[in-house]
Design an enzyme around this catalytic site. Sequence first.
Site, mmCIF file in Angstrom:
data_model
loop_
_atom_site.group_PDB
_atom_site.id
_atom_site.type_symbol
_atom_site.label_atom_id
_atom_site.label_comp_id
_atom_site.label_asym_id
_atom_site.label_seq_id
_atom_site.Cartn_x
_atom_site.Cartn_y
_atom_site.Cartn_z
ATOM 1 N N ASP A 141 45.941 41.853 36.924
ATOM 2 C CA ASP A 141 46.024 43.244 37.366
ATOM 3 C C ASP A 141 46.125 43.300 38.888
ATOM 4 O O ASP A 141 46.711 42.401 39.501
ATOM 5 C CB ASP A 141 44.794 44.005 36.859
ATOM 6 C CG ASP A 141 45.117 45.433 36.472
ATOM 7 O OD1 ASP A 141 45.380 46.243 37.380
ATOM 8 O OD2 ASP A 141 45.121 45.747 35.271
ATOM 9 N N ASP A 150 28.130 47.630 39.779
ATOM 10 C CA ASP A 150 28.216 47.537 38.320
ATOM 11 C C ASP A 150 29.106 46.402 37.841
ATOM 12 O O ASP A 150 29.113 46.069 36.651
ATOM 13 C CB ASP A 150 28.712 48.860 37.736
ATOM 14 C CG ASP A 150 27.626 49.922 37.711
ATOM 15 O OD1 ASP A 150 26.442 49.545 37.660
ATOM 16 O OD2 ASP A 150 27.961 51.117 37.753
ATOM 17 N N HIS A 174 43.468 50.169 40.063
ATOM 18 C CA HIS A 174 43.724 49.995 38.633
ATOM 19 C C HIS A 174 42.915 48.845 38.040
ATOM 20 O O HIS A 174 42.263 48.985 36.994
ATOM 21 C CB HIS A 174 45.220 49.779 38.419
ATOM 22 C CG HIS A 174 45.654 49.739 36.995
ATOM 23 N ND1 HIS A 174 45.660 48.573 36.253
ATOM 24 C CD2 HIS A 174 46.112 50.708 36.158
ATOM 25 C CE1 HIS A 174 46.103 48.835 35.031
ATOM 26 N NE2 HIS A 174 46.394 50.124 34.943
ATOM 27 N N ALA A 275 53.765 43.998 25.228
ATOM 28 C CA ALA A 275 53.103 44.485 24.007
ATOM 29 C C ALA A 275 54.027 44.428 22.801
ATOM 30 O O ALA A 275 53.564 44.340 21.663
ATOM 31 C CB ALA A 275 52.606 45.914 24.230
ATOM 32 N N THR A 280 51.077 39.304 20.763
ATOM 33 C CA THR A 280 50.036 40.080 21.431
ATOM 34 C C THR A 280 49.383 41.052 20.451
ATOM 35 O O THR A 280 49.897 41.298 19.356
ATOM 36 C CB THR A 280 50.610 40.898 22.601
ATOM 37 O OG1 THR A 280 51.421 41.963 22.080
ATOM 38 C CG2 THR A 280 51.437 40.033 23.539
ATOM 39 N N SER A 327 46.850 51.665 29.594
ATOM 40 C CA SER A 327 46.065 50.623 30.274
ATOM 41 C C SER A 327 44.595 50.740 29.917
ATOM 42 O O SER A 327 43.911 49.752 29.630
ATOM 43 C CB SER A 327 46.197 50.766 31.798
ATOM 44 O OG SER A 327 47.376 50.202 32.269
#
Length: 387
Positions: A141, A150, A174, A275, A280, A327
Amino acid sequence: MEAVAFVKMLHQALTRPKRREPDRHILRVANAADYYRIAKTIQETKSVFRRLASVRPLPLIHAFSYKGVLNPAFLRRFAGLVTIEDDVAVSVHALPGHGAGSPVSPGRVKRPFVPSGIRTVRVPAVWKHSLGDRVKIGVIDTGVDYNHPDLQPALSRGINLVHPRTLPYDDNGHGTHIAGTIAAAGRYAMTGIAPHAVLLPVKAFDHEGSAYVSDIIKGIDWCVHQGVHIINMSFGMKQRSDSMLEAVRNAKRSGVIIVASSGNDGRRGFIDYPARFPQTISVGAIDAKGAIAPFSNRGKRIDVFAPGEKVMSTWPKGRYHEMNGTSMATAHVTGVLALAMAARPGLTPMQAKRLIAAAQVPLKLPKKATRYPGRLDAVRAFRHLKG
């Protein structure tokens, strides 16, 4: 194939592209032994053959990426021994600004919180069985915020393919958002799906959320060598790439589960690559009401739908942000698979695909509507694991 002669001809054949001509390509070598001899020769002769400076090895698929154009004589000379394809641009699959607000500072969020999408998937009900311990997840990414409280407990070093030799810091947002949904540890405010999983960020995308197929292949290769169990691919492209397919195939052969987003064009009967590849697990998005989100691509190649509208997650500078997109849906599926992998070590890509097919509840669809796969449900996933 004689490696030195090939490399010399490659150097002579490389020229600058004409205006509007694609300038990035991938050259795949048919024979593995030839590839490794050529790669060694290129490394040894780069100081002499200056035009080879842009040539980068892609060993996972026995290929090289390069900038420039090869003249026709070279291609004729090595026909059948090498293949060439464009190094296609790839983009992340998020829709900032479409119904989502501005990033929220840490002091303005409710503490602690579990985002609504994670509750929709019924993840908290299975935390008594698994928290994702020791499952390694590659997130290809835009990088990640290494200082986010976190995320810090979940983060491994990762790799930066955009700015080598530096940590894969996120200059877009992102990647940090995806990472939070998958594995935010709840140290300050947010708990993600698999809070004990290990994230290996791969920064392949620049600050605008753009990359090339060769960058993705490098990222997959790195993940395979790091022994990751799952790779999250919240990005896509419209054009098929045989090089990308070969990389995905090789990762699957290595036992890596790949989860990919279907795209945000609202198209019926078409989903983006990678995809679209059957190797996948392809993910579409639902809205807050449980229906297919208007922006989500859909079609027979979708494996599952998951929450992708107004998804709250971590954001750079220690903040939080709502985003929309397939996403975000993909990150939910990756997280649930991490929980399953921790409970059932050794889960194979095929077993993971069957698990996701069994871990669904029907979508809210109008009568006589085209039938699609259902929405992800973590409780059903663990029921299937026990069965």
